[in-house]
Design an enzyme around this catalytic site. Structure first.
Site, PDB file in Angstrom:
ATOM      1  N   MET A   7       0.847  -1.195   0.000  1.00  0.00           N
ATOM      2  CA  MET A   7       0.000   0.000   0.000  1.00  0.00           C
ATOM      3  C   MET A   7       0.880   1.240   0.000  1.00  0.00           C
ATOM      4  SD  MET A   7      -1.214   2.554   2.237  1.00  0.00           S
ATOM      5  CE  MET A   7      -1.525   2.023   3.898  1.00  0.00           C
ATOM      6  N   ASP A  59      -6.840  -1.191   8.410  1.00  0.00           N
ATOM      7  CA  ASP A  59      -5.826  -0.709   9.366  1.00  0.00           C
ATOM      8  C   ASP A  59      -6.112  -1.329  10.724  1.00  0.00           C
ATOM      9  OD1 ASP A  59      -4.984   2.762   8.446  1.00  0.00           O
ATOM     10  OD2 ASP A  59      -4.463   0.808   7.584  1.00  0.00           O
TER      11      ASP A  59
HETATM   12  C1  DIG Z   1      -3.867   7.385  10.044  1.00  0.00           C
HETATM   13  O1  DIG Z   1      -4.780   6.473  10.573  1.00  0.00           O
HETATM   14  C2  DIG Z   1      -3.729   7.193   8.568  1.00  0.00           C
HETATM   15  C3  DIG Z   1      -2.385   7.630   8.093  1.00  0.00           C
HETATM   16  O2  DIG Z   1      -1.435   7.045   8.928  1.00  0.00           O
HETATM   17  C4  DIG Z   1      -2.302   7.023   6.744  1.00  0.00           C
HETATM   18  O3  DIG Z   1      -2.602   7.971   5.787  1.00  0.00           O
HETATM   19  C5  DIG Z   1      -3.326   5.932   6.714  1.00  0.00           C
HETATM   20  C6  DIG Z   1      -2.710   4.695   6.161  1.00  0.00           C
HETATM   21  O4  DIG Z   1      -3.213   3.536   6.715  1.00  0.00           O
HETATM   22  N1  DIG Z   1      -3.819   5.833   8.093  1.00  0.00           N
HETATM   23 MN    MN Z   2      -4.894   4.467   9.621  1.00  0.00          MN
END
Ligand code: DIG
Ligand code: MN
Ligand code: MN
Length: 391
Positions: free
Chosen positions: A91, A248
């Protein structure tokens, strides 16, 4: 507990962002507590702990202001470490939140010059990510929001946001990159209120775009949990709509600032349900961690954080398999009617089906007089999580 494999291998498809394990510990109230980890060293470390992928913001990889020669050197070292370890770029994304020019937003800044600069920076980030094989490009609008609600008409902000995403989809198509976008929702922080605050808002926004098939979501555990939402329920909707393009993983206490804790360190039951859902729903994307070691961690402790993140995911996946293989759970799921929910209630509308429904006798009192046996089922879940003997 049957023999559980707890040591990750690349086939598990775990990934970390350059800004995670290597987080230097700076926060709103304090300076860095740790030295940075250079990208090439970070990749070698991922190779040692069994991770498959690495992600980055443009500025994490090539610091702003780098000369062409410095950028070339960093890239060469990064590529060499990727080749040596087999770690893949899974990514890429753009930092549209650190530089002061983004203080009023990037794609939704009231300053048209900032909006045009943000688009150009994102396009250059897409080129960088594509050159390293990134299949997913995340759009986290950390600065897309307001403190003073009177300053931005919501419809104008969303129109600019959609215009930017549509333009970037056009750029990816024009360049022929095999790349999709994943919008990352967050309700607030660093802005007082952020546009596209939850998975639901992002999914609705995607339906308005010119190329909705190119755009999915990148939900983060902490971002839904901060405001008290069930993360695994949100993931369920993203999966149901075919829009879970990336994820995430981290952890969080409800009602706190965005803590980005190690995955599985807080909400063990919610994370069990999340991992069980991901593992049984055919999600084949990267299991990506956007989290950071405690600020007071140091030295190899940051790699302990990485190992713990993957260990807990693997342990929860094994626990979920054992749970669903337990005959007592199979019986409790049947008693709860879990399988019945998968059956159609009536199917597509036809006048015949409507007439049959209206003619069908129903006794609400009789329908009410039943248990859904959820206490037994949920206790079995707790028993499994605590490794208790069968009651
Ligand atoms: C924060 O939760 C965001 C940034 O760290 C980044 O743009 C994105 C990538 O997973 N998460
Ligand atoms: Mn994130
Ligand atoms: Mn976060």
């Amino acid at each position: 507990m049957a023999d559980r494999r707890l040591d990750p291998v690349p086939a598990d498809n775990f990934a970390f962002g350059l800004w995670t394990i290597g987080n230097v510990g700076r926060d709103a109230f304090g300076d860095p507590t740790r030295p940075p980890v250079a990208p090439a060293e970070f990749v070698r470390g991922l190779g040692r702990v069994g991770a498959a992928g690495v992600s980055f913001h443009d500025d994490d990889l090539i610091p702003p202001g780098s000369s062409a020669a410095e950028a070339e050197r960093v890239l060469a070292e990064f590529r060499s470490a990727l080749d040596a370890t087999g770690v893949r770029v899974t990514m890429a994304t753009t930092n549209l939140f650190t530089h002061p020019c983004f203080k009023d937003g990037a794609f939704t800044s009231n300053d048209r010059g900032v909006r045009r600069h943000a688009l150009a920076k994102a396009m250059r980030g897409i080129d960088l990510g594509a050159s390293l094989g990134a299949p997913v490009y995340v759009l986290w609008g950390g600065r897309e929001g307001v403190e003073c609600g009177a300053a931005k008409r919501p419809q104008d902000a969303l129109a600019r946001y959609a215009e930017a995403v549509n333009f970037l989809c056009g750029y990816v198509r024009d360049r022929g990159y095999p790349m999709r976008f994943a919008i990352e929702p967050k309700p607030n922080e660093p802005r007082g209120d952020t546009f596209l605050p939850t998975i639901g808002h992002a999914l609705a926004f995607i339906t308005t775009l010119d190329q909705p098939d190119m755009v999915g979501v990148n939900p983060e555990v902490a971002h839904e949990t901060m405001v008290g939402l069930s993360f695994h329920q949100g993931i369920g909707q993203a999966l149901w709509q075919g829009k879970l393009f990336h994820i995430d993983l981290n952890d969080q206490k409800i009602g706190r600032y965005d803590q980005d804790f190690r995955f599985g360190s807080e909400g063990i039951k919610e994370n069990f349900l999340l991992v069980r859902l991901l593992e049984t729903s055919g999600y084949t994307g990267t299991k990506h961690f956007d989290s950071r070691p405690y600020r007071n961690e140091w030295g190899d402790g940051i790699w302990e954080f990485a190992r713990g993140s993957m260990r807990t995911y693997l342990a929860l996946a094994a626990a979920a398999r054992e749970f669903d293989a337990d005959p007592a759970v199979v019986a409790a799921l049947a008693a709860a009617g879990a399988g019945e929910l998968a059956e159609e209630s009536v199917g597509a509308y036809t006048p015949t089906a409507a007439a049959a429904l209206l003619a069908e006798p129903a006794d609400p009192e009789q329908l009410a007089a039943r248990s859904y046996v959820n206490e037994r089922l949920d206790q079995l879940l707790i028993d499994h999580l605590l490794g208790l003997p069968r009651a």
